[in-house]
Design a protein around this motif. Structure first.
Motif, mmCIF file in Angstrom:
data_model
loop_
_atom_site.group_PDB
_atom_site.id
_atom_site.type_symbol
_atom_site.label_atom_id
_atom_site.label_comp_id
_atom_site.label_asym_id
_atom_site.label_seq_id
_atom_site.Cartn_x
_atom_site.Cartn_y
_atom_site.Cartn_z
ATOM 1 N N ASP A 156 7.376 -0.471 10.526
ATOM 2 C CA ASP A 156 7.268 -1.474 9.457
ATOM 3 C C ASP A 156 5.842 -1.772 9.007
ATOM 4 O OD1 ASP A 156 10.019 -1.984 8.972
ATOM 5 O OD2 ASP A 156 10.107 -3.191 10.785
ATOM 6 N N ARG A 157 4.903 -0.918 9.330
ATOM 7 C CA ARG A 157 3.567 -1.090 8.747
ATOM 8 C C ARG A 157 3.628 -0.816 7.242
ATOM 9 N NH1 ARG A 157 -1.925 0.513 11.834
ATOM 10 N NH2 ARG A 157 -1.899 -1.259 13.248
ATOM 11 N N SER A 158 2.745 -1.461 6.503
ATOM 12 C CA SER A 158 2.694 -1.231 5.064
ATOM 13 C C SER A 158 2.224 0.187 4.781
ATOM 14 C CB SER A 158 1.745 -2.224 4.392
ATOM 15 O OG SER A 158 2.220 -3.545 4.548
ATOM 16 N N CYS A 159 2.767 0.793 3.725
ATOM 17 C CA CYS A 159 2.472 2.181 3.388
ATOM 18 C C CYS A 159 1.970 2.306 1.955
ATOM 19 C CB CYS A 159 3.726 3.040 3.558
ATOM 20 S SG CYS A 159 4.286 3.210 5.267
ATOM 21 N N VAL A 160 1.021 3.182 1.753
ATOM 22 C CA VAL A 160 0.459 3.473 0.436
ATOM 23 C C VAL A 160 0.520 4.984 0.241
ATOM 24 C CG1 VAL A 160 -1.531 3.260 -1.092
ATOM 25 C CG2 VAL A 160 -1.104 1.504 0.657
ATOM 26 N N ALA A 161 1.380 5.440 -0.654
ATOM 27 C CA ALA A 161 1.561 6.871 -0.895
ATOM 28 C C ALA A 161 0.465 7.400 -1.804
ATOM 29 C CB ALA A 161 2.928 7.135 -1.508
ATOM 30 N N VAL A 162 -0.077 8.567 -1.434
ATOM 31 C CA VAL A 162 -1.138 9.199 -2.218
ATOM 32 C C VAL A 162 -0.834 10.692 -2.363
ATOM 33 C CG1 VAL A 162 -2.925 7.511 -1.672
ATOM 34 C CG2 VAL A 162 -2.529 9.425 -0.108
ATOM 35 N N ASN A 163 -1.772 11.419 -2.945
ATOM 36 C CA ASN A 163 -1.486 12.803 -3.335
ATOM 37 C C ASN A 163 -1.791 13.851 -2.272
ATOM 38 O OD1 ASN A 163 -4.245 12.500 -3.494
ATOM 39 N ND2 ASN A 163 -4.469 13.500 -5.475
ATOM 40 N N SER A 164 -2.363 13.475 -1.132
ATOM 41 C CA SER A 164 -2.598 14.431 -0.054
ATOM 42 C C SER A 164 -2.968 13.694 1.217
ATOM 43 C CB SER A 164 -3.726 15.417 -0.414
ATOM 44 O OG SER A 164 -4.989 14.776 -0.358
ATOM 45 N N GLY A 165 -2.905 14.416 2.335
ATOM 46 C CA GLY A 165 -3.344 13.830 3.591
ATOM 47 C C GLY A 165 -4.832 13.558 3.609
ATOM 48 N N THR A 166 -5.615 14.436 2.997
ATOM 49 C CA THR A 166 -7.055 14.203 2.920
ATOM 50 C C THR A 166 -7.365 12.958 2.107
ATOM 51 O OG1 THR A 166 -7.462 16.579 3.099
ATOM 52 C CG2 THR A 166 -9.264 15.231 2.296
ATOM 53 N N SER A 167 -6.631 12.749 1.014
ATOM 54 C CA SER A 167 -6.807 11.517 0.241
ATOM 55 C C SER A 167 -6.456 10.298 1.078
ATOM 56 C CB SER A 167 -5.942 11.548 -1.019
ATOM 57 O OG SER A 167 -6.402 12.503 -1.941
ATOM 58 N N ALA A 168 -5.413 10.410 1.899
ATOM 59 C CA ALA A 168 -5.030 9.290 2.757
ATOM 60 C C ALA A 168 -6.166 8.937 3.711
ATOM 61 C CB ALA A 168 -3.760 9.629 3.536
ATOM 62 N N LEU A 169 -6.793 9.946 4.308
ATOM 63 C CA LEU A 169 -7.932 9.698 5.186
ATOM 64 C C LEU A 169 -9.123 9.130 4.415
ATOM 65 C CD1 LEU A 169 -7.741 12.962 7.304
ATOM 66 C CD2 LEU A 169 -7.499 10.651 8.217
ATOM 67 N N HIS A 170 -9.442 9.748 3.295
ATOM 68 C CA HIS A 170 -10.599 9.333 2.499
ATOM 69 C C HIS A 170 -10.456 7.890 2.022
ATOM 70 C CE1 HIS A 170 -13.032 9.929 -1.463
ATOM 71 N NE2 HIS A 170 -13.771 9.364 -0.536
ATOM 72 N N LEU A 171 -9.338 7.578 1.389
ATOM 73 C CA LEU A 171 -9.150 6.220 0.870
ATOM 74 C C LEU A 171 -9.021 5.209 1.994
ATOM 75 C CD1 LEU A 171 -6.836 6.632 -2.257
ATOM 76 C CD2 LEU A 171 -9.284 7.038 -1.986
ATOM 77 N N GLY A 172 -8.391 5.622 3.100
ATOM 78 C CA GLY A 172 -8.306 4.719 4.245
ATOM 79 C C GLY A 172 -9.681 4.351 4.774
ATOM 80 N N LEU A 173 -10.559 5.343 4.887
ATOM 81 C CA LEU A 173 -11.921 5.076 5.349
ATOM 82 C C LEU A 173 -12.666 4.149 4.392
ATOM 83 C CD1 LEU A 173 -12.795 8.705 6.458
ATOM 84 C CD2 LEU A 173 -12.721 6.727 7.987
ATOM 85 N N LEU A 174 -12.564 4.425 3.094
ATOM 86 C CA LEU A 174 -13.229 3.574 2.107
ATOM 87 C C LEU A 174 -12.672 2.154 2.136
ATOM 88 C CD1 LEU A 174 -13.454 5.972 -0.977
ATOM 89 C CD2 LEU A 174 -15.305 5.336 0.587
ATOM 90 N N ALA A 175 -11.356 2.034 2.221
ATOM 91 C CA ALA A 175 -10.733 0.710 2.246
ATOM 92 C C ALA A 175 -11.106 -0.063 3.500
ATOM 93 C CB ALA A 175 -9.216 0.842 2.138
ATOM 94 N N ALA A 176 -11.416 0.654 4.576
ATOM 95 C CA ALA A 176 -11.827 0.006 5.823
ATOM 96 C C ALA A 176 -13.323 -0.322 5.834
ATOM 97 C CB ALA A 176 -11.490 0.908 7.005
ATOM 98 N N GLY A 177 -14.015 0.033 4.766
ATOM 99 C CA GLY A 177 -15.426 -0.314 4.660
ATOM 100 C C GLY A 177 -16.389 0.702 5.216
ATOM 101 N N ILE A 178 -15.923 1.910 5.508
ATOM 102 C CA ILE A 178 -16.801 2.955 6.032
ATOM 103 C C ILE A 178 -17.623 3.546 4.895
ATOM 104 C CG2 ILE A 178 -16.890 5.196 7.182
ATOM 105 C CD1 ILE A 178 -16.024 2.869 8.980
ATOM 106 N N GLY A 179 -18.926 3.726 5.132
ATOM 107 C CA GLY A 179 -19.783 4.247 4.082
ATOM 108 C C GLY A 179 -21.108 4.742 4.615
ATOM 109 N N PRO A 180 -22.096 4.923 3.737
ATOM 110 C CA PRO A 180 -23.395 5.454 4.140
ATOM 111 C C PRO A 180 -24.022 4.646 5.272
ATOM 112 C CG PRO A 180 -23.200 5.438 1.753
ATOM 113 C CD PRO A 180 -22.003 4.709 2.275
ATOM 114 N N GLY A 181 -24.628 5.376 6.208
ATOM 115 C CA GLY A 181 -25.242 4.742 7.366
ATOM 116 C C GLY A 181 -24.323 4.624 8.561
#
Length: 363
Positions: free
Chosen positions: A49-74
Motif C-alpha cells: 500500500d505504498r504510494s506509486c508513481v508510474a513513469v516511462n522506465s526503471g531508470t526514470s523511476a530511479l532518477h526522479l526518485g533521487l531528485l524528489a528525495a533531494g539528492i544532487g550535486p555535492g
C-alpha cells in the motif's frame, strides 16, 4: 534438430491485446485512468500500500526518485558496482557521485561491511539493489542507514514480489524503484514505478514526471516528460494479475535447476527471503572459461546472458579507481541460464545436461 531455448521469453497473451485495444478505442493514450488504476493495483499487490508513481522506465523511476528525495550535486550515493549501468547512471543524472561498494558473495547484493567502510561526510544515501530477484540484507542496511542518519533507497527493478522477512522489497527505503522492461518478471512493454511512503516525495515525483505541472500550463518546477502511456499501464494491469503465479513458476524452475546442475555454483537463497529469480545466474568453476561455455551453448541452441561482464566501476563513463575483489571475481565467472514461466521440464533438463557437460572437470 533440437528446438532453440531462449534465455528469456516475454509472456504476452490475448488479455494484454484486448487491454491495448480497449485503450486505443478510447482515444485516451497518455497519463489517464489506466495509469491511475495501475498505480493503485501495484500498490496493493506488490508494495504494501505504498504510494506509486508510474513513469516511462526503471531508470526514470530511479532518477526522479533521487531528485524528489533531494539528492544532487555535492552528494555521494553508495551503490554496488555489480548492477546494470542504469543504477549508477541515475545517480550521475541527479548530479551526485556514485561511490561503489562490493557485493556479498552469496547474494550478489551490496555487502553491508563494504557499505559501512565507505560512509563519509558527503554520503547522502545508500542505494541498494535487489539483484536478480534476491533481496539485499535489509536488517543490516536499514540499521546502518538509521545509525548514521543517511537515507536508504531501493533499486527493486529486478525484484517484483520479492520479500525480506515477509516484507516486500520497495517498502523499506525512503523510495523504491521498479522496472517493467520486457525481460522483467512482469512488463508494460517499457515503464517504471516509484514507490514511497513519503507524501512530499510522491508529490514531487508526480510533478517531475509531468514537466513540473499538476495541471496543464501551470508549471511549478522544472520537470521532465517521463509519463507512462495508457497502453503500457493497461498491459501492466493484466500482467500484474499473473505476477504471483509467474514468480512461483520461476522458483520451481530454479529449484529444478539447482537439483540437476553438478559443476557450477548455483544461486543461494538466504534465510527469511522470498527470491523471485528474475535471473538464474550460475558461476563456472576455476579453470573454466565462462565465455567459451556460453559460446558453445549458443552453438547448441541454448540462450544465455552475462549479467554483468563489465561492472560499473570499469565502464568508461562511470569508471572509478576502486578495489572490489568479489565484484571482479563474480563478473568474470557468472552467466544466466534460460528462465521464464513457460520453460518446460524437457528443455530445462536439456539445458542442465549441456551445462554439466561443458563444465565437467578435465584430466
Amino acid at each position: 534438430m533440437t528446438n532453440p531455448v531462449p534465455q528469456t521469453l516475454v509472456t504476452i497473451g490475448e488479455a494484454e491485446r484486448r487491454a491495448v485495444d480497449r485503450v486505443l478505442r478510447s482515444g485516451k493514450l497518455v497519463q489517464g485512468e489506466e495509469v491511475g488504476a495501475f498505480e493503485n493495483e501495484f500498490s496493493k499487490a506488490v508494495v504494501a500500500d505504498r504510494s506509486c508513481v508510474a513513469v516511462n522506465s526503471g531508470t526514470s523511476a530511479l532518477h526522479l526518485g533521487l531528485l524528489a528525495a533531494g539528492i544532487g550535486p555535492g552528494d555521494e550515493v553508495i551503490v554496488p558496482s555489480f548492477t546494470y549501468a542504469g543504477t549508477a547512471n541515475a545517480v550521475r543524472l541527479a548530479g551526485a557521485k556514485p561511490v561503489y561498494c562490493d557485493i556479498d558473495e552469496k547474494t550478489y547484493c551490496a555487502a553491508p561491511e563494504s557499505v559501512r567502510a565507505l560512509i563519509g561526510p558527503r554520503t547522502a544515501a545508500i542505494l541498494v539493489v535487489h539483484l536478480f530477484g534476491h533481496p539485499a540484507d535489509m536488517d543490516e542496511l536499514v540499521s546502518l542507514a538509521e545509525g548514521t542518519g543517511i537515507a536508504l533507497f531501493e533499486d527493486a527493478c529486478q525484484a517484483h514480489g520479492a520479500t525480506w522477512r515477509g516484507r516486500p522489497v520497495g517498502s523499506f527505503g525512503t523510495f523504491g524503484a521498479f522496472s517493467f522492461y520486457p525481460t522483467k518478471n512482469m512488463t508494460t512493454g517499457e515503464g517504471g514505478m516509484i514507490v514511497s511512503g513519503d507524501r512530499a516525495l510522491v508529490e514531487k515525483a508526480r510533478l517531475l514526471r509531468n514537466q513540473g505541472a499538476r495541471k496543464a500550463y501551470d508549471h511549478e518546477i522544472v520537470g521532465f516528460n517521463n509519463r507512462m502511456t495508457e497502453t503500457a499501464a493497461a498491459i501492466g494491469r493484466v500482467q500484474l494479475q499473473s505476477l504471483a503465479g509467474w514468480n512461483e513458476q520461476r522458483r520451481s524452475i530454479a529449484k529444478q535447476y539447482s537439483a540437476e546442475l553438478t559443476n557450477v555454483r548455483v544461486p543461494s537463497v538466504g534465510p527469511n527471503v522470498e527470491h523471485v529469480f528474475h535471473q538464474y545466474s550460475v558461476r563456472v568453476p576455476d579453470g573454466v572459461d565462462r565465455d567459451q561455455v556460453r559460446e558453445e551453448l549458443r552453438n547448441r541452441q541454448v540462450g544465455t546472458g552475462a549479467y554483468y561482464p563489465v561492472p560499473c566501476h570499469r565502464l568508461a563513463p562511470l569508471r572509478a579507481p576502486v578495489d572490489l575483489p568479489v565484484t571482479d571475481a563474480v563478473s568474470s565467472t557468472m552467466f544466466a541460464l534460460p528462465i521464464f514461466p513457460a520453460l518446460g521440464r524437457e528443455d530445462l533438463l536439456r539445458v542442465a545436461r549441456e551445462v554439466n557437460e561443458l563444465t565437467a572437470p578435465t584430466g
